[in-house]
Design an enzyme around this catalytic site. Sequence first.
Site, PDB file in Angstrom:
ATOM      1  N   HIS A  33     -19.707  -8.242 -17.698  1.00 37.85           N
ATOM      2  CA  HIS A  33     -18.265  -7.760 -17.894  1.00 37.85           C
ATOM      3  C   HIS A  33     -17.813  -8.340 -19.186  1.00 37.85           C
ATOM      4  O   HIS A  33     -17.263  -8.089 -20.145  1.00 37.85           O
ATOM      5  CB  HIS A  33     -17.249  -7.903 -16.818  1.00 37.85           C
ATOM      6  CG  HIS A  33     -15.755  -7.499 -17.148  1.00 37.85           C
ATOM      7  ND1 HIS A  33     -15.532  -6.049 -17.556  1.00 37.85           N
ATOM      8  CD2 HIS A  33     -14.612  -8.162 -17.307  1.00 37.85           C
ATOM      9  CE1 HIS A  33     -14.413  -6.066 -17.869  1.00 37.85           C
ATOM     10  NE2 HIS A  33     -13.720  -7.139 -17.619  1.00 37.85           N
ATOM     11  N   GLU A  92       0.906  -1.080   0.035  1.00 39.10           N
ATOM     12  CA  GLU A  92      -0.134   0.153  -0.008  1.00 39.10           C
ATOM     13  C   GLU A  92       0.769   1.066   0.110  1.00 39.10           C
ATOM     14  O   GLU A  92       0.623   2.156  -0.773  1.00 39.10           O
ATOM     15  CB  GLU A  92      -0.866   0.118   1.211  1.00 39.10           C
ATOM     16  CG  GLU A  92      -1.757   1.197   1.468  1.00 39.10           C
ATOM     17  CD  GLU A  92      -2.974   1.677   0.434  1.00 39.10           C
ATOM     18  OE1 GLU A  92      -3.227   2.744   0.292  1.00 39.10           O
ATOM     19  OE2 GLU A  92      -2.862   0.638  -0.474  1.00 39.10           O
ATOM     20  N   HIS A 136     -12.204   5.646  -7.920  1.00 43.24           N
ATOM     21  CA  HIS A 136     -10.470   5.571  -7.588  1.00 43.24           C
ATOM     22  C   HIS A 136      -9.960   5.031  -8.904  1.00 43.24           C
ATOM     23  O   HIS A 136      -9.238   5.439  -9.416  1.00 43.24           O
ATOM     24  CB  HIS A 136     -10.131   4.984  -6.248  1.00 43.24           C
ATOM     25  CG  HIS A 136      -8.667   5.391  -6.083  1.00 43.24           C
ATOM     26  ND1 HIS A 136      -8.045   6.732  -6.101  1.00 43.24           N
ATOM     27  CD2 HIS A 136      -7.525   4.506  -5.662  1.00 43.24           C
ATOM     28  CE1 HIS A 136      -6.763   6.720  -5.743  1.00 43.24           C
ATOM     29  NE2 HIS A 136      -6.539   5.291  -5.514  1.00 43.24           N
ATOM     30  N   HIS A 172      -3.723  -7.779 -16.909  1.00 43.87           N
ATOM     31  CA  HIS A 172      -5.012  -7.218 -17.606  1.00 43.87           C
ATOM     32  C   HIS A 172      -5.354  -6.032 -17.432  1.00 43.87           C
ATOM     33  O   HIS A 172      -5.901  -5.487 -17.925  1.00 43.87           O
ATOM     34  CB  HIS A 172      -6.066  -8.368 -17.175  1.00 43.87           C
ATOM     35  CG  HIS A 172      -7.322  -8.368 -17.861  1.00 43.87           C
ATOM     36  ND1 HIS A 172      -7.632  -8.511 -19.148  1.00 43.87           N
ATOM     37  CD2 HIS A 172      -8.745  -8.313 -17.105  1.00 43.87           C
ATOM     38  CE1 HIS A 172      -9.224  -8.271 -19.428  1.00 43.87           C
ATOM     39  NE2 HIS A 172      -9.605  -8.015 -18.120  1.00 43.87           N
ATOM     40  N   HIS A 206       2.738   1.909  -3.408  1.00 38.54           N
ATOM     41  CA  HIS A 206       1.576   2.706  -4.062  1.00 38.54           C
ATOM     42  C   HIS A 206       1.521   4.297  -3.880  1.00 38.54           C
ATOM     43  O   HIS A 206       1.374   5.161  -4.895  1.00 38.54           O
ATOM     44  CB  HIS A 206       0.279   1.851  -4.193  1.00 38.54           C
ATOM     45  CG  HIS A 206      -0.735   2.380  -4.855  1.00 38.54           C
ATOM     46  ND1 HIS A 206      -0.605   2.961  -6.161  1.00 38.54           N
ATOM     47  CD2 HIS A 206      -1.982   2.809  -4.552  1.00 38.54           C
ATOM     48  CE1 HIS A 206      -1.808   3.246  -6.637  1.00 38.54           C
ATOM     49  NE2 HIS A 206      -2.621   3.274  -5.484  1.00 38.54           N
TER      50      HIS A 206
END
Length: 355
Positions: free
Chosen positions: A249, A74, A139, A306, A77
């Site tokens: 999706h 975290e 986000h 992906h 990032h």
Amino acid sequence: MAKPGYRLALVATLLAVVVVLLGAYTRLTHAGLGCPDWPGCYGFLSVPMSEDKQSLAALRFPDAPLEVHKGWNEMVHRYFAGALGLVILGLAVQAIRHRAQPGQPLKLPLLLLLVVIAQAAFGMWTVTLQLWPQVVTAHLLGGFTTLSLLFLLTLRLSGRQPKIPSVPGSLRTFALIGMIAVIFQVALGGWVSSNYAAVACTDFPTCHGQWWPQMDFANAFNLTHHDIGPNYLGGMLYGEARTAIHLTHRLGALSVTLILLALAWQLWRHGLARLAGLLVAALALQIGLGISNVLLNLPLVVAVAHNGGGALLLLVTVLINHRLHLSRGVAVARDPAPQALLNPNTTGRLDLPRA
């Protein structure tokens, strides 16, 4: 020639790619709450490593036991996202300084600054609202928006004017539709990820051995009924709702594929074979990665790739729209104004040269 800020915009674009991939890695390693506070981690600027700091962290957040590796996922990032924010601030300052130069973008860098500020707020809410799916998806979309706008800014600052044949306005409209379709598909992908529905179907092309399994669309896409407050790590929806998200999706991917293949065909017909080939290659890569996610049960490397493939496909559509927008200027430049052939002292009579 390149305009001021081109190299900085290029660096920012590459940095945004890293931030998007790190965001995906953080989500996929279930490290979104690796630090239960924001912007620090358990009240420190970095993950607490010493015994004293870890003891203090346990006192501060007794309901959130420290997992060091998730905390670092975290925080790394956040560090990269913070660095990106500073670079975008530098781009905005540079744009203001050189705003008097011809062709120097000003609104786009300022818009980027507003977007990255909003992204910081959504990053905070992602933690404080405990991975609420609506905020997590927003986000993710904000990250893709930041990357796309930075790429567009880089293209505009590059000063390159590739030779583009004149194309009809309908092709520009079609390209815009293709980009919007990709954006909707990215949003669906974010909703899949934030609701942990990626492995809701483990077979392909069917789902649970059926073409149309039992699904609950009402709960799958109800954006208002989720209460703010629970810890959404792992998701709150049951199987039928997650299946509905996953299958939607897939259907979205099919629709986007058909749209982009048709766009590639039109690009090829109008002499833009390279753009068509680039679009088909990015689309094929993303389809292959999506199918691999299902058949291989969401391996981490493939899942992160992906996400990167989705970003690549979006950037290709941004490039296509930018190039086609340039072709409109070329068409205008090549088309002599008919009014120049008219005698201003007459109405509609051609002023032909006399022998």
